[in-house]
Write a protein that holds these residues in place. Sequence first.
Motif: not given
Lengths: 388, 156
Positions: A166-174
């Motif tokens: 998620x983080x690598x995809x530019x999102x909150x790391x949920x």
Amino acid sequence: MENNLKKVDIIFEIDEKQSPLAILEKTVKRPADEIILDLIDSGLKGRGGAGFPTGLKWKFTRNEDSEVKYVICNADEGEPGTFKDREIIDRVPEKIFAGMAICGFVIGAKEGYIYLRGEYNFLLKNLQKKLDEFNAGMKKTGIDFTIYIKSGSGAYVCGEESALFESMEGKRGEPRNKPPYPTVAGYNSKPTVINNVETLVYTTMICHMGPERFKALGTKDSRGSKVFSVSGDTPISGIYELELGMPLNEFVDGFGDGDTKAVQVGGASGHCVPRKKFNDTIIGFEGIPTGGSMMIFNSSRSMYNVLHDYLEFFTEESCGQCTPCRVGCQQLLKGIEAVKRGERPPAYLDDLKKLTATMKIAAKCGLGQSVGNPFNSIIDNFREEIIY
Amino acid sequence: MSTTEVLVKELVEKNGKTRNSLMPVLQGIVHNEHFLSEEALLCVARELDLSAADVYGTASFYTFLDTVPRGKNIVRVCKTITCHMKGKDEIIKALGNALKIKVGETTNDKKFTLLTANCLGWCHKGPVMLVNDDIYPDLTTQKALEIIEEYAKDVK
């Protein structure tokens, strides 16, 4: 160290005659299925803590039918008490790159990413330099694989694999719901192998030396060796590569300061083992597994403070997405504070233990599920220190 | 165009105009401007064609992506267990006294922000602190103060 602990030198061993790039070149000439069989045969399990068999992970991803696949190196080392990956990245980065590229060859991926925690940004410059050289070396020898680095930004939960994607995809790391597992849908929803830094180095070394030398180390359930991060009340803190499956009492004999009261095995999310259980505790998958963190506490330490620190940590690092973890961590922390102040009776600790059981089945990811490990092991073994 | 707009455009150019670039773009802004201003966040949203809420939502999740103004030098003292055992409280107290701020605050001259951090991965060499991206293990209060002094002189 005057003791029975068997020191090993595989991870940091430098072979002048064969560079990691040369190992890679040699390995990609073999059939991919053979490499997988070697890894399965070696018994290598993930070194990040969860212990999934590495060969199987690669096999599942290889069997997925997809044009695009990824290899990701999880370098988001954040478990309190763990610092071995930083040392590996600093000293033998080429062995990590080679492991990623071998994996890419095996599963059919052309891109690899290293997700490096933001706290280790000071490693970036040197790592990027070594990586540029390695990428160029692969290009020159016709290996169609490129590795990139992505940085984290200070979130412990991003070490959880789906949160990392998620983080690598530019999102909150949920963290995501599972299944699907990364082998089916990982980064960019494509089949992905995600391995810990140390695991990838072992894959390189198993390809280099064959599964036999690795298999000869450790026990039936815990093959091979492991890099341990030793800290706390010890005169010789640091990192040590040791054979898996050692009894904890031998470890304490080797590393303790003579006054060891407890050892936290596996970091804040691991288990606290009191002195009376040292003799019956095996460090390995048949006993207490660890991502490498071994924190030693002597009799001057208050286990209330230790637990309080852990719970503060989890309260801050819980991503907040699922209620059992978000509220659970807060209530555990408030709960032990209330018992300490005498606002709640000691029996309230048993209610809190029930809460950890709920968290274990209801929390979405390993963070909330494992808070009960330190909580229950400290409450059960040091109850009087929590109350008085 | 403001300097922030120029910076965001450069970062988007370098990393690509996709959602996957959001983290490196935000990290790049923090690297240059020490925090993410409202202007910067809105600009990123425009450039990457995302909703402002999405950009803020991502940014606010990460400890290192600050959305409140920070000093030029961000000091993060590790507060996790082993550093706690090795005396992080004294380090924080000494730094707070020298900089005349509490944890979470920024000096009036905007040179320093004092923060704590969860495990920085140097448990065998605690106490430890990060100043921006640089790591300082095996601290004593004396050493910590000297390091800060160097940064105060703008040498680093």
